[in-house]
Design a protein around this motif. Structure first.
Motif, PDB file in Angstrom:
ATOM      1  N   ARG A  96     -18.863 -16.794  16.390  1.00 27.35           N
ATOM      2  CA  ARG A  96     -20.119 -16.340  17.009  1.00 27.35           C
ATOM      3  C   ARG A  96     -20.324 -14.838  16.848  1.00 27.35           C
ATOM      4  N   PHE A  97     -19.252 -14.095  16.567  1.00 24.88           N
ATOM      5  CA  PHE A  97     -19.338 -12.643  16.471  1.00 24.88           C
ATOM      6  C   PHE A  97     -19.816 -12.157  15.100  1.00 24.88           C
ATOM      7  N   ALA A  98     -20.041 -13.075  14.166  1.00 22.52           N
ATOM      8  CA  ALA A  98     -20.392 -12.692  12.798  1.00 22.52           C
ATOM      9  C   ALA A  98     -21.712 -11.935  12.746  1.00 22.52           C
ATOM     10  N   GLY A  99     -21.747 -10.866  11.959  1.00 21.99           N
ATOM     11  CA  GLY A  99     -22.979 -10.142  11.683  1.00 21.99           C
ATOM     12  C   GLY A  99     -23.550  -9.334  12.830  1.00 21.99           C
ATOM     13  N   ARG A 100     -22.815  -9.205  13.910  1.00 22.82           N
ATOM     14  CA  ARG A 100     -23.339  -8.473  15.072  1.00 22.82           C
ATOM     15  C   ARG A 100     -23.044  -6.977  14.955  1.00 22.82           C
ATOM     16  N   PRO A 101     -23.825  -6.160  15.649  1.00 29.97           N
ATOM     17  CA  PRO A 101     -23.478  -4.740  15.712  1.00 29.97           C
ATOM     18  C   PRO A 101     -22.056  -4.566  16.236  1.00 29.97           C
ATOM     19  N   HIS A 102     -21.342  -3.630  15.661  1.00 28.17           N
ATOM     20  CA  HIS A 102     -19.977  -3.391  16.093  1.00 28.17           C
ATOM     21  C   HIS A 102     -19.653  -1.916  15.911  1.00 28.17           C
ATOM     22  N   VAL A 103     -18.590  -1.483  16.544  1.00 28.32           N
ATOM     23  CA  VAL A 103     -18.148  -0.099  16.416  1.00 28.32           C
ATOM     24  C   VAL A 103     -16.624  -0.090  16.468  1.00 28.32           C
ATOM     25  N   VAL A 104     -16.012   0.722  15.605  1.00 26.45           N
ATOM     26  CA  VAL A 104     -14.565   0.915  15.607  1.00 26.45           C
ATOM     27  C   VAL A 104     -14.277   2.171  16.412  1.00 26.45           C
ATOM     28  N   LEU A 105     -13.437   2.035  17.439  1.00 26.05           N
ATOM     29  CA  LEU A 105     -13.186   3.114  18.383  1.00 26.05           C
ATOM     30  C   LEU A 105     -11.754   3.605  18.222  1.00 26.05           C
ATOM     31  N   GLU A 106     -11.596   4.782  17.684  1.00 25.26           N
ATOM     32  CA  GLU A 106     -10.268   5.368  17.509  1.00 25.26           C
ATOM     33  C   GLU A 106      -9.799   5.945  18.838  1.00 25.26           C
ATOM     34  N   ARG A 107      -8.646   5.472  19.290  1.00 24.65           N
ATOM     35  CA  ARG A 107      -8.055   5.969  20.527  1.00 24.65           C
ATOM     36  C   ARG A 107      -6.623   6.374  20.271  1.00 24.65           C
ATOM     37  N   SER A 108      -6.009   6.984  21.271  1.00 25.89           N
ATOM     38  CA  SER A 108      -4.624   7.410  21.110  1.00 25.89           C
ATOM     39  C   SER A 108      -3.697   6.224  20.864  1.00 25.89           C
ATOM     40  N   GLY A 109      -4.095   5.048  21.327  1.00 30.69           N
ATOM     41  CA  GLY A 109      -3.258   3.860  21.140  1.00 30.69           C
ATOM     42  C   GLY A 109      -3.645   3.026  19.947  1.00 30.69           C
ATOM     43  N   GLY A 110      -4.519   3.527  19.072  1.00 31.94           N
ATOM     44  CA  GLY A 110      -4.935   2.772  17.900  1.00 31.94           C
ATOM     45  C   GLY A 110      -6.433   2.524  17.910  1.00 31.94           C
ATOM     46  N   ALA A 111      -6.900   1.808  16.910  1.00 28.45           N
ATOM     47  CA  ALA A 111      -8.329   1.559  16.742  1.00 28.45           C
ATOM     48  C   ALA A 111      -8.721   0.228  17.377  1.00 28.45           C
TER      49      ALA A 111
END
Length: 257
Positions: free
Chosen positions: A15-30
Protein backbone atom coordinates in the motif's frame (compact mmCIF):
# COMPACT_ATOMS: atom_id res chain seq x y z
CA UNK A 1 18.80 -3.98 7.62
CA UNK A 2 17.63 -2.71 4.25
CA UNK A 3 19.00 0.57 2.98
CA UNK A 4 16.41 3.29 2.27
CA UNK A 5 16.63 2.48 -1.43
CA UNK A 6 16.14 -1.26 -0.84
CA UNK A 7 13.23 -0.55 1.49
CA UNK A 8 11.45 1.65 -1.04
CA UNK A 9 11.86 -1.07 -3.66
CA UNK A 10 10.38 -3.62 -1.24
CA UNK A 11 7.45 -1.31 -0.53
CA UNK A 12 6.62 -1.02 -4.24
CA UNK A 13 4.29 -4.03 -3.98
CA UNK A 14 2.48 -2.76 -0.87
CA UNK A 15 0.00 0.00 0.00
CA UNK A 16 2.99 2.32 0.50
CA UNK A 17 4.01 2.21 -3.18
CA UNK A 18 4.42 5.53 -4.98
CA UNK A 19 3.60 7.69 -1.97
CA UNK A 20 5.47 10.81 -0.90
CA UNK A 21 8.35 9.85 1.33
CA UNK A 22 11.37 11.39 3.02
CA UNK A 23 14.66 9.89 4.21
CA UNK A 24 15.57 11.31 7.61
CA UNK A 25 19.22 11.17 8.62
CA UNK A 26 19.59 10.89 12.39
CA UNK A 27 22.39 10.08 14.77
CA UNK A 28 21.10 6.50 14.89
CA UNK A 29 20.89 6.04 11.12
CA UNK A 30 18.52 6.89 8.29
CA UNK A 31 14.78 6.48 8.92
CA UNK A 32 12.30 6.39 6.05
CA UNK A 33 8.91 8.07 6.45
CA UNK A 34 6.07 7.32 4.02
CA UNK A 35 2.90 9.39 3.88
CA UNK A 36 -0.30 7.95 5.39
CA UNK A 37 -3.92 8.94 5.40
CA UNK A 38 -4.64 9.47 9.11
CA UNK A 39 -7.48 6.97 9.21
CA UNK A 40 -5.42 4.11 7.77
CA UNK A 41 -2.61 4.13 10.34
CA UNK A 42 -3.72 1.01 12.21
CA UNK A 43 -4.17 -1.21 9.15
CA UNK A 44 -1.04 0.22 7.55
CA UNK A 45 0.98 -0.66 10.63
CA UNK A 46 -0.16 -4.29 10.50
CA UNK A 47 1.05 -4.49 6.91
CA UNK A 48 4.34 -2.79 7.74
CA UNK A 49 4.86 -4.99 10.81
CA UNK A 50 4.59 -8.11 8.65
CA UNK A 51 7.63 -6.89 6.67
CA UNK A 52 9.92 -6.38 9.67
CA UNK A 53 11.81 -9.67 9.40
CA UNK A 54 12.66 -8.81 5.80
CA UNK A 55 13.36 -5.10 6.22
CA UNK A 56 15.11 -5.12 9.59
CA UNK A 57 13.25 -1.87 10.35
CA UNK A 58 10.63 -1.36 13.05
CA UNK A 59 7.57 0.55 11.76
CA UNK A 60 5.72 3.13 13.82
CA UNK A 61 3.01 5.58 12.78
CA UNK A 62 3.63 9.23 13.70
CA UNK A 63 1.74 12.50 13.42
CA UNK A 64 1.92 16.13 14.42
CA UNK A 65 -0.73 18.68 15.24
CA UNK A 66 -2.21 20.95 12.55
CA UNK A 67 0.33 21.76 9.87
CA UNK A 68 2.85 24.43 10.89
CA UNK A 69 5.51 23.55 8.33
CA UNK A 70 5.23 24.45 4.63
CA UNK A 71 5.00 20.82 3.47
CA UNK A 72 4.30 17.28 4.62
CA UNK A 73 8.00 16.43 4.26
CA UNK A 74 9.06 19.36 6.45
CA UNK A 75 6.43 18.53 9.08
CA UNK A 76 7.57 14.91 9.34
CA UNK A 77 11.23 15.93 9.50
CA UNK A 78 10.37 18.29 12.36
CA UNK A 79 8.67 15.51 14.34
CA UNK A 80 11.81 13.39 14.24
CA UNK A 81 14.29 16.21 14.74
CA UNK A 82 16.60 15.80 17.76
CA UNK A 83 15.14 18.93 19.36
CA UNK A 84 11.47 17.86 19.08
CA UNK A 85 9.80 18.09 22.50
CA UNK A 86 12.99 17.59 24.51
CA UNK A 87 15.26 20.46 23.47
CA UNK A 88 18.61 20.81 21.78
CA UNK A 89 20.55 19.16 24.61
CA UNK A 90 18.88 15.76 24.19
CA UNK A 91 21.46 12.94 23.98
CA UNK A 92 22.03 11.17 20.69
CA UNK A 93 19.97 8.10 19.82
CA UNK A 94 23.06 5.91 20.33
CA UNK A 95 23.69 7.41 23.77
CA UNK A 96 20.08 6.87 24.84
CA UNK A 97 20.07 3.23 23.72
CA UNK A 98 23.45 2.55 25.34
CA UNK A 99 22.31 4.05 28.63
CA UNK A 100 19.07 2.07 28.55
CA UNK A 101 20.99 -1.19 28.12
CA UNK A 102 22.86 -0.75 31.43
CA UNK A 103 20.15 1.01 33.42
CA UNK A 104 18.90 -0.22 36.80
CA UNK A 105 15.29 0.17 35.73
CA UNK A 106 13.64 -0.63 39.06
CA UNK A 107 15.84 1.89 40.87
CA UNK A 108 15.02 4.52 38.24
CA UNK A 109 11.29 3.87 38.64
CA UNK A 110 11.55 4.08 42.43
CA UNK A 111 12.93 7.60 42.02
CA UNK A 112 9.72 8.57 40.21
CA UNK A 113 7.51 7.32 43.02
CA UNK A 114 6.55 10.06 45.44
CA UNK A 115 3.74 11.27 47.67
CA UNK A 116 1.38 11.78 44.74
CA UNK A 117 1.58 8.07 43.91
CA UNK A 118 0.94 7.00 47.52
CA UNK A 119 -2.01 9.36 47.79
CA UNK A 120 -3.46 8.06 44.54
CA UNK A 121 -3.21 4.47 45.73
CA UNK A 122 -4.87 5.40 49.02
CA UNK A 123 -7.99 6.66 47.27
CA UNK A 124 -11.02 4.37 47.20
CA UNK A 125 -10.69 2.24 44.03
CA UNK A 126 -14.18 2.91 42.74
CA UNK A 127 -15.05 3.26 39.07
CA UNK A 128 -16.25 0.92 36.39
CA UNK A 129 -13.90 -1.78 35.07
CA UNK A 130 -15.58 -1.76 31.67
CA UNK A 131 -14.88 1.97 31.37
CA UNK A 132 -11.25 1.47 32.43
CA UNK A 133 -10.78 -1.27 29.83
CA UNK A 134 -12.36 0.81 27.07
CA UNK A 135 -10.09 3.76 27.91
CA UNK A 136 -7.04 1.50 27.67
CA UNK A 137 -8.17 -0.06 24.38
CA UNK A 138 -8.86 3.34 22.75
CA UNK A 139 -7.31 3.98 19.32
CA UNK A 140 -6.56 7.59 18.35
CA UNK A 141 -7.07 8.57 14.70
CA UNK A 142 -5.30 11.80 13.68
CA UNK A 143 -7.47 14.39 11.97
CA UNK A 144 -7.22 15.00 8.20
CA UNK A 145 -5.28 18.20 8.97
CA UNK A 146 -2.53 16.33 10.82
CA UNK A 147 0.49 15.26 8.72
CA UNK A 148 0.82 11.52 9.29
CA UNK A 149 3.46 8.99 8.28
CA UNK A 150 4.65 5.44 8.73
CA UNK A 151 8.27 5.61 9.80
CA UNK A 152 10.56 2.66 9.16
CA UNK A 153 13.22 3.07 11.82
CA UNK A 154 16.86 2.07 11.32
CA UNK A 155 16.45 -0.57 14.04
CA UNK A 156 14.49 -3.82 14.32
CA UNK A 157 13.83 -3.18 18.02
CA UNK A 158 10.39 -1.84 18.96
CA UNK A 159 11.68 -0.17 22.11
CA UNK A 160 13.97 2.09 20.04
CA UNK A 161 10.94 4.08 18.87
CA UNK A 162 11.06 6.44 21.89
CA UNK A 163 14.77 7.04 21.33
CA UNK A 164 14.17 8.30 17.79
CA UNK A 165 11.06 10.35 18.60
CA UNK A 166 10.70 11.85 22.08
CA UNK A 167 7.50 11.00 23.92
CA UNK A 168 6.03 13.76 26.11
CA UNK A 169 6.66 11.63 29.22
CA UNK A 170 10.30 12.59 28.67
CA UNK A 171 9.46 16.30 28.85
CA UNK A 172 7.46 15.59 32.00
CA UNK A 173 10.51 14.24 33.79
CA UNK A 174 11.16 10.62 32.80
CA UNK A 175 14.58 10.24 31.15
CA UNK A 176 14.55 8.74 27.66
CA UNK A 177 16.68 5.70 28.69
CA UNK A 178 14.06 4.78 31.30
CA UNK A 179 11.33 4.84 28.65
CA UNK A 180 13.43 2.74 26.27
CA UNK A 181 14.18 0.21 29.00
CA UNK A 182 10.51 0.04 30.00
CA UNK A 183 9.41 -0.65 26.42
CA UNK A 184 12.03 -3.39 26.19
CA UNK A 185 10.82 -4.97 29.45
CA UNK A 186 7.20 -4.81 28.29
CA UNK A 187 8.16 -6.32 24.96
CA UNK A 188 10.00 -9.22 26.58
CA UNK A 189 7.37 -9.85 29.26
CA UNK A 190 4.10 -9.08 27.48
CA UNK A 191 4.97 -9.00 23.78
CA UNK A 192 4.08 -5.27 23.75
CA UNK A 193 4.82 -3.63 20.41
CA UNK A 194 4.55 0.12 19.68
CA UNK A 195 2.22 0.68 16.73
CA UNK A 196 1.86 4.47 16.83
CA UNK A 197 3.73 7.29 18.52
CA UNK A 198 1.54 10.39 18.50
CA UNK A 199 3.88 12.61 20.55
CA UNK A 200 1.80 12.62 23.74
CA UNK A 201 0.31 9.16 23.15
CA UNK A 202 1.71 5.70 22.54
CA UNK A 203 -0.43 2.92 21.05
CA UNK A 204 0.80 -0.63 21.59
CA UNK A 205 -0.55 -4.07 20.84
CA UNK A 206 0.05 -6.80 23.40
CA UNK A 207 0.40 -10.53 22.76
CA UNK A 208 0.53 -11.70 26.37
CA UNK A 209 -1.46 -9.58 28.85
CA UNK A 210 -0.73 -10.17 32.55
CA UNK A 211 -2.61 -13.15 33.93
CA UNK A 212 -2.32 -12.44 37.66
CA UNK A 213 -3.48 -9.40 39.56
CA UNK A 214 -0.07 -8.99 41.21
CA UNK A 215 1.64 -8.83 37.80
CA UNK A 216 -1.02 -6.44 36.54
CA UNK A 217 -0.54 -4.17 39.56
CA UNK A 218 3.22 -4.08 38.98
CA UNK A 219 2.65 -3.24 35.31
CA UNK A 220 0.07 -0.56 36.18
CA UNK A 221 2.59 1.05 38.54
CA UNK A 222 5.24 1.14 35.80
CA UNK A 223 2.85 2.68 33.30
CA UNK A 224 1.35 5.26 35.63
CA UNK A 225 4.64 6.40 37.13
CA UNK A 226 5.79 7.51 33.66
CA UNK A 227 2.40 8.39 32.16
CA UNK A 228 -0.10 9.24 34.91
CA UNK A 229 -2.42 10.97 32.43
CA UNK A 230 -3.21 7.49 31.10
CA UNK A 231 -5.47 6.94 34.10
CA UNK A 232 -5.96 10.44 35.49
CA UNK A 233 -7.63 11.84 32.36
CA UNK A 234 -10.33 9.14 32.14
CA UNK A 235 -10.60 9.12 35.96
CA UNK A 236 -9.32 5.59 36.50
CA UNK A 237 -7.91 4.39 39.84
CA UNK A 238 -4.64 2.41 39.57
CA UNK A 239 -6.42 -0.71 40.84
CA UNK A 240 -9.02 -0.52 38.06
CA UNK A 241 -6.24 0.20 35.59
CA UNK A 242 -4.46 -2.96 36.71
CA UNK A 243 -7.62 -5.04 36.35
CA UNK A 244 -8.18 -3.59 32.88
CA UNK A 245 -4.67 -4.61 31.81
CA UNK A 246 -5.67 -8.25 32.29
CA UNK A 247 -8.50 -7.85 29.77
CA UNK A 248 -7.11 -5.77 26.89
CA UNK A 249 -4.70 -6.58 24.07
CA UNK A 250 -3.92 -2.97 23.17
CA UNK A 251 -2.54 -0.19 25.37
CA UNK A 252 -3.23 3.52 25.05
CA UNK A 253 -0.58 5.36 27.09
CA UNK A 254 -0.97 9.10 27.44
CA UNK A 255 1.09 11.88 28.96
CA UNK A 256 0.45 15.48 28.05
CA UNK A 257 1.03 19.03 29.33
Amino acid sequence: MMTPEELLTRLSSTRFAGRPHVVLERSGGAAVAVQLAPDEARDAWLEARALTDATGRWPVAITTWPMKEPSWEAAVADILSPAAHAGDDRPSVEAILKSAATLDLDAALAELEGNDWEEWLAETPDGDLKWAASAMAYWFDPSPKQPTAMVFLPSPHPWASVAYEPWYAEDAGTPAPVLVALLERWNETYGAEPMAHWGTMLQLRVDRPPTSLDAARALAREQLLVAPCTALLPGTHPERHAEALMQVTTWFLHERP
